[in-house]
Design a protein around this motif. Structure first.
Motif, PDB file in Angstrom:
ATOM      1  N   GLY A 253      11.001  44.404 -19.634  1.00 19.78           N
ATOM      2  CA  GLY A 253       9.710  45.054 -19.806  1.00 19.78           C
ATOM      3  C   GLY A 253       9.232  45.850 -18.626  1.00 19.78           C
ATOM      4  N   LEU A 254      10.035  45.955 -17.566  1.00 17.44           N
ATOM      5  CA  LEU A 254       9.573  46.650 -16.368  1.00 17.44           C
ATOM      6  C   LEU A 254       9.385  48.145 -16.590  1.00 17.44           C
ATOM      7  N   SER A 255       9.934  48.677 -17.681  1.00 15.60           N
ATOM      8  CA  SER A 255       9.654  50.072 -18.013  1.00 15.60           C
ATOM      9  C   SER A 255       8.185  50.283 -18.352  1.00 15.60           C
ATOM     10  N   GLN A 256       7.469  49.194 -18.625  1.00 19.30           N
ATOM     11  CA  GLN A 256       6.047  49.253 -18.945  1.00 19.30           C
ATOM     12  C   GLN A 256       5.166  49.099 -17.711  1.00 19.30           C
ATOM     13  N   LEU A 257       5.767  49.112 -16.529  1.00 17.60           N
ATOM     14  CA  LEU A 257       5.010  48.811 -15.308  1.00 17.60           C
ATOM     15  C   LEU A 257       3.807  49.729 -15.131  1.00 17.60           C
ATOM     16  N   ALA A 258       3.962  51.029 -15.361  1.00 20.23           N
ATOM     17  CA  ALA A 258       2.839  51.949 -15.162  1.00 20.23           C
ATOM     18  C   ALA A 258       1.696  51.624 -16.112  1.00 20.23           C
ATOM     19  N   ARG A 259       2.014  51.357 -17.384  1.00 19.36           N
ATOM     20  CA  ARG A 259       0.954  51.024 -18.346  1.00 19.36           C
ATOM     21  C   ARG A 259       0.283  49.715 -17.978  1.00 19.36           C
ATOM     22  N   VAL A 260       1.066  48.724 -17.569  1.00 21.85           N
ATOM     23  CA  VAL A 260       0.489  47.433 -17.200  1.00 21.85           C
ATOM     24  C   VAL A 260      -0.423  47.583 -15.992  1.00 21.85           C
ATOM     25  N   THR A 261      -0.005  48.353 -15.010  1.00 24.94           N
ATOM     26  CA  THR A 261      -0.838  48.557 -13.821  1.00 24.94           C
ATOM     27  C   THR A 261      -2.185  49.182 -14.192  1.00 24.94           C
ATOM     28  N   ALA A 262      -2.168  50.138 -15.115  1.00 20.60           N
ATOM     29  CA  ALA A 262      -3.417  50.767 -15.547  1.00 20.60           C
ATOM     30  C   ALA A 262      -4.323  49.761 -16.234  1.00 20.60           C
ATOM     31  N   VAL A 263      -3.739  48.865 -17.048  1.00 19.51           N
ATOM     32  CA  VAL A 263      -4.539  47.841 -17.727  1.00 19.51           C
ATOM     33  C   VAL A 263      -5.131  46.871 -16.711  1.00 19.51           C
ATOM     34  N   LEU A 264      -4.354  46.490 -15.700  1.00 18.75           N
ATOM     35  CA  LEU A 264      -4.856  45.568 -14.681  1.00 18.75           C
ATOM     36  C   LEU A 264      -6.015  46.176 -13.904  1.00 18.75           C
ATOM     37  N   GLN A 265      -5.991  47.472 -13.674  1.00 19.10           N
ATOM     38  CA  GLN A 265      -7.039  48.108 -12.889  1.00 19.10           C
ATOM     39  C   GLN A 265      -8.372  48.195 -13.638  1.00 19.10           C
ATOM     40  N   ARG A 266      -8.338  48.069 -14.951  1.00 15.66           N
ATOM     41  CA  ARG A 266      -9.581  48.220 -15.707  1.00 15.66           C
ATOM     42  C   ARG A 266     -10.405  46.936 -15.769  1.00 15.66           C
ATOM     43  N   ALA A 267      -9.855  45.811 -15.281  1.00 17.02           N
ATOM     44  CA  ALA A 267     -10.577  44.542 -15.336  1.00 17.02           C
ATOM     45  C   ALA A 267     -10.671  43.945 -13.944  1.00 17.02           C
ATOM     46  N   ARG A 268     -11.679  43.126 -13.756  1.00 18.99           N
ATOM     47  CA  ARG A 268     -11.878  42.496 -12.450  1.00 18.99           C
ATOM     48  C   ARG A 268     -10.830  41.425 -12.183  1.00 18.99           C
ATOM     49  N   SER A 269     -10.437  40.669 -13.223  1.00 21.49           N
ATOM     50  CA  SER A 269      -9.450  39.605 -13.026  1.00 21.49           C
ATOM     51  C   SER A 269      -8.573  39.494 -14.261  1.00 21.49           C
ATOM     52  N   SER A 270      -7.288  39.195 -14.044  1.00 20.69           N
ATOM     53  CA  SER A 270      -6.324  39.171 -15.137  1.00 20.69           C
ATOM     54  C   SER A 270      -5.298  38.064 -14.914  1.00 20.69           C
ATOM     55  N   LEU A 271      -4.775  37.568 -16.018  1.00 21.62           N
ATOM     56  CA  LEU A 271      -3.591  36.714 -16.012  1.00 21.62           C
ATOM     57  C   LEU A 271      -2.481  37.469 -16.721  1.00 21.62           C
ATOM     58  N   LEU A 272      -1.329  37.573 -16.083  1.00 26.58           N
ATOM     59  CA  LEU A 272      -0.183  38.216 -16.700  1.00 26.58           C
ATOM     60  C   LEU A 272       0.868  37.136 -16.952  1.00 26.58           C
ATOM     61  N   PHE A 273       1.036  36.744 -18.220  1.00 31.37           N
ATOM     62  CA  PHE A 273       1.950  35.670 -18.584  1.00 31.37           C
ATOM     63  C   PHE A 273       3.337  36.224 -18.881  1.00 31.37           C
ATOM     64  N   THR A 274       4.351  35.562 -18.352  1.00 37.71           N
ATOM     65  CA  THR A 274       5.727  35.812 -18.732  1.00 37.71           C
ATOM     66  C   THR A 274       6.288  34.527 -19.346  1.00 37.71           C
ATOM     67  N   ASN A 275       7.441  34.638 -19.994  1.00 38.40           N
ATOM     68  CA  ASN A 275       8.001  33.471 -20.679  1.00 38.40           C
ATOM     69  C   ASN A 275       8.936  32.649 -19.817  1.00 38.40           C
ATOM     70  N   THR A 276       9.396  33.197 -18.687  1.00 38.66           N
ATOM     71  CA  THR A 276      10.307  32.454 -17.822  1.00 38.66           C
ATOM     72  C   THR A 276       9.885  32.624 -16.369  1.00 38.66           C
ATOM     73  N   ARG A 277      10.346  31.689 -15.552  1.00 41.12           N
ATOM     74  CA  ARG A 277      10.031  31.761 -14.125  1.00 41.12           C
ATOM     75  C   ARG A 277      10.733  32.943 -13.464  1.00 41.12           C
ATOM     76  N   ALA A 278      11.969  33.223 -13.891  1.00 42.11           N
ATOM     77  CA  ALA A 278      12.674  34.374 -13.317  1.00 42.11           C
ATOM     78  C   ALA A 278      11.942  35.673 -13.631  1.00 42.11           C
ATOM     79  N   GLN A 279      11.450  35.792 -14.852  1.00 42.51           N
ATOM     80  CA  GLN A 279      10.710  36.994 -15.234  1.00 42.51           C
ATOM     81  C   GLN A 279       9.417  37.104 -14.444  1.00 42.51           C
ATOM     82  N   ALA A 280       8.760  35.974 -14.180  1.00 39.16           N
ATOM     83  CA  ALA A 280       7.539  36.000 -13.362  1.00 39.16           C
ATOM     84  C   ALA A 280       7.834  36.499 -11.957  1.00 39.16           C
ATOM     85  N   GLU A 281       8.929  36.028 -11.375  1.00 39.59           N
ATOM     86  CA  GLU A 281       9.308  36.495 -10.037  1.00 39.59           C
ATOM     87  C   GLU A 281       9.549  38.004 -10.040  1.00 39.59           C
TER      88      GLU A 281
END
Length: 826
Positions: A253-281
């Motif tokens: 999903g890293l191809s979505q990085l630009a879109r995700v960054t824009a979504v994170l900037q629109r809110a004061r606080s966010s949780l970004l959940f991944t399904n595995t620890r490796a993906q979180a890293e």
């Protein structure tokens, strides 16, 4: 003057008045829970995250304390204070325990109830431990393991006799595993000690709520289930732009990085959940490279990190100093974190209940509706989001089936009670049979457990180390050996933690743990990515990896076993249905070109037909089959089909599976003959064919290690000594497995290891149901010219097992581009 609130009347008046002072209004489900508790009922309370469940569960005991006039204890010289434990609060999450203590303190103080609250967990302070050990805490917050440990002391009946209320928090997290079985046994003992205690479970939404109630409360089959109104979360999917090439498979999903960054900037606080620890890293590392705010406002949280690092991330969300936490389901934010504004889910949540629970982390306030931003990592995940939306709309939530007859847990519990003053076998058998997990326990299995804890069974009776319990002349089973007592208390619980290597800075500071198999591949000065840092390995000593920060550069990301999260049966069925009849959701409109390509090249799957595709590539002759039964079932099904197919003609098969289907690849030319697939999918002789197609003995050997550890055959590493490696544990358990298999083949633990392989790893019941369902469906066999959108992910999965000097992701990307170009020309 503005009139004040009207005086309250009735048994709930003090608590309602306190609510008024806070400017709150008690929810109907809270008032119903208080009323039921005061009436003497036990029950199950089903509430979404952030709805006020702590006050719902605590309010009844507080009102009871006011009615009974609980008074603070008076100290008298030379006279010990009597135990005062009134409320036992059990949570599966240690971090949640600290939050629960804080949340309780305010209403207890506000109502003037003279109660002391303490924790008894692995993280508890020395003061709390003393209060718990002496029974001088009125409210004790603990975990299932710490509760079981408390039963191993002879004074436990005295400390627990005054308990009025037991609250089991997050019951859905315990229902489907052995931790829940251990808790069932502990609660059965508590009911014998304090028969008047009321037990209340707190749970998120489940598909099998009635069963969840009956497992927790087998003594109260008509106990109420109180459900708070549930607001369905809203889903927003980050869709590819029109004409944008979107991956078919093989991405994080890293191809979505630009879109995700824009979504994170629109809110004061966010949780970004991944399904595995490796993906979180990986996601944390990627976000670090584009993060515009201060670095400390971005945090990482997963179960392999040090508890201090996790606590710092959680505290940052609460006080507003952290804007985004990249997390897995390990996030234990507790009961008071209203700061999180939005949740992002990277990849499919793989289950409706999981999506609900993660959505509830956002806008954690009563009456608020959760919102989830879905981040697909490849095209077909769009269908999973659309299917989740349909399932949420129709309240179709997964069940969590409870384990039955886990005799390793029963053996551990028996040694615990033998250590805690002893037990009489007839009385304990009746007590054990009063649990859901052991309702079907027969006399022979019970005697086998007793024989095991006394002499280890027939093959081990000549080894004193396995003689843990003695039946004394009065018929009571007790532990007399102090060494047995010490080791047993160290090993109480069912959570496996073997095979991990601690990661520490050479100059001090603990970061967490990674799996031994990963570190074993590293050499000194190799770099790896962990805990949001790039680290350089200095040395590996005594199961500890000593590291230092690396300056710049990249590093390998650890992989953890069991990291893949399977698609739930409920969500898989929704996906199959929505692919057959795509609805007008945004996700399915974006997926329409891909589905049109699938239909043009082959066919679309549907609940009433079973799609099969046969084609040839350079790797061999392939059969793709799409039962939509989940990864675990497809694993067993692939092995079964390979065996049955090979019987018709000599051949060599390899296979790959995903949540949608399986791929069989034959080396010699072969195609399914008319009617052959129907015969291959017959449910008859399933167990015999599984025995022949899989090395069940080897699978049982691996499973035996976990069973033996829980039952006490593998003693724990002692404090102050180096932890044993996974290889040493496997060698020890393997030797025991061989000895028992040769000299005591009917040993109770061998039988359990085999049963767990069939039930948990191969899901033989679900496999049988899948075969029978396939028999009711029309098989549609297509022979496309090349790979299709459904077969391509399975083909890519098969590439993982092949030797190549190229990175797997590079090969998949190149193949996807070539296939899309070929289909475009066609």
């Amino acid at each position: 003057m503005t009139p004040g609130p009207r005086p309250r009347a009735g048994p709930q008046a003090p608590l309602l008045a306190w609510f008024d002072q806070r400017g709150w209004r008690a929810a109907p489900f809270q008032r119903e829970a208080w009323r039921r508790y005061l009436a003497g009922d036990s029950g199950l309370l089903v509430t979404p995250t952030g709805s006020g469940k702590t006050l719902a569960a605590l309010g009844g005991p507080l009102l009871e304390a006011l009615r009974l006039g609980d008074a603070p204890p008076r100290k008298r010289r030379g006279v010990p204070l009597p135990p005062r434990l009134r409320v036992l609060w059990i949570t599966p999450l240690r971090a949640l325990a600290a939050d629960t203590v804080r949340a309780m303190s305010e209403p207890i103080a506000g109502l003037g109830v003279p109660w002391t609250v303490a924790m008894r967990t692995a993280d508890a302070s020395a003061g709390d431990r003393r209060l718990a050990q002496a029974g001088h805490a009125d409210v004790l917050v603990t975990t299932p393991e710490s509760f079981a440990l408390s039963l191993s002391y002879p004074d436990s009946p005295t400390r627990l006799a005054g308990v009025r209320a037991v609250v089991v928090d997050e019951w859905h997290e315990l229902l489907g595993n052995k931790r829940g079985v251990l808790l069932q046994l502990g609660l059965a003992r508590l009911r014998a000690i304090a028969p008047g205690a009321r037990i209340w479970g707190l749970s998120a939404t489940l598909g099998n709520l009635a069963q969840a109630r009956d497992v927790l409360l087998p003594h109260a089959p008509s106990a109420p289930i109180i459900a708070a109104p549930r607001r369905r979360p809203t889903l927003e999917t980050l869709l590819p732009a029109a004409g944008e090439r979107f991956p078919w498979a093989g991405h994080l999903g890293l191809s979505q990085l630009a879109r995700v960054t824009a979504v994170l900037q629109r809110a004061r606080s966010s949780l970004l959940f991944t399904n595995t620890r490796a993906q979180a890293e990986l996601w944390h590392k990627a976000l670090q490279s584009v993060w515009l705010d201060a670095p400390e406002t971005l945090a990482l949280h997963h179960g392999s990190l040090d508890a201090g690092l996790r606590a710092a991330a959680e505290a940052g969300l609460r006080d507003g100093s952290v804007r985004c936490v990249v997390a897995t389901s390990s996030l234990d934010l507790g009961v008071d974190f209203p700061a999180v504004d939005q949740v992002l889910q990277v990849g499919s949540p793989k289950g409706v209940a999981r999506l609900l629970q993660r959505a509830g982390r956002a806008r954690h306030r009563p009456g608020e509706t959760g919102h989830v931003v879905c981040v697909p990592t490849h095209a077909l995940e769009l269908a999973e989001y659309a299917a989740a939306r349909v399932a949420l709309a129709h309240d179709r939530i997964e069940d969590r089936p409870p384990p039955r007859l886990s005799l390793d847990v029963l053996a551990q519990h028996c040694v615990t009670l033998a250590l805690g003053g002893g037990f009489e076998p007839e009385a304990l058998l009746a007590e054990v049979r009063d649990t859901d997990a052991f309702r079907g326990l027969d006399e022979s299995a019970w005697q086998a457990v007793l024989d095991f804890i006394v002499r280890g069974g027939g093959a081990l009776e000549h080894y004193p180390d396995y003689h843990r319990v003695v039946r004394d002349d009065d018929g009571v089973y007790r532990v007399h050996d102090r060494r047995v007592a010490f080791r047993h208390r160290l090993s109480i619980g069912t959570i496996g933690s073997d095979g991990s290597v601690q990661v520490r800075f050479a100059k001090g500071g603990h970061l967490g743990s990674v799996e031994e198999a990963f570190v074993a591949r590293l050499k000194p000065r190799d770099r790896f990515q962990f805990a949001g840092r790039t680290l350089e390995l200095m040395q590996l000593k005594d199961m500890t990896a000593y590291v230092r920060l690396a300056t710049g550069g990249e590093g390998l990301v650890p992989r953890w076993q069991g990291g893949r999260m399977p698609l739930s049966t409920a969500l898989a069925a929704e996906v199959e249905a929505i692919l057959a009849k795509p609805a007008g959701s945004p996700e399915m409109r974006a997926l329409a070109p891909l589905l049109a390509l699938q239909a043009g090249l082959s066919a679309l799957p549907a609940p009433d037909r079973l799609l099969a595709e046969a084609l040839r590539t350079r790797q061999g002759w392939h059969l793709f089959l799409y039962p939509f039964a989940g990864r675990a079932v497809h694993e067993g099904l692939a092995a079964l089909l390979a065996l049955r197919w090979a019987r018709s003609a000599p051949n060599s098969f390899t296979w790959a599976v995903n949540d949608y289907g399986l791929a069989l690849t034959a080396q010699a030319e072969t195609w399914p003959a008319p009617g052959q697939l129907e015969r291959l999918l017959a449910p008859e002789h399933l167990l015999d064919d599984l025995e022949a197609s899989l090395n069940l003995a080897e699978l049982a050997r691996r499973q035996f290690r976990d069973v033996a550890r829980v039952a006490g055959l593998l003693p724990p590493s002692l404090p102050g000594r180096a932890a044993r490696s996974l290889r040493q544990l496997q060698a020890s358990s393997g030797l025991l497995f061989d000895v028992l298999s040769r000299h005591d083949p009917g040993h109770v633990l061998l039988a359990q290891a085999r049963r767990e392989v069939l039930e948990q790893q191969l899901e033989v019941r679900a496999l049988d149901a899948t075969l029978r369902a396939c028999g009711q469906r029309r098989i549609v066999l297509r022979r496309p010219r090349g790979l299709t959108p459904l077969s391509f992910p399975l083909w890519a999965e098969a590439l993982r097992g092949q030797l190549s000097t190229e990175d797997w992701r590079t090969r998949v990307q190149r193949a996807a581009v070539r296939l899309e170009a070929d289909h475009g020309r066609a």
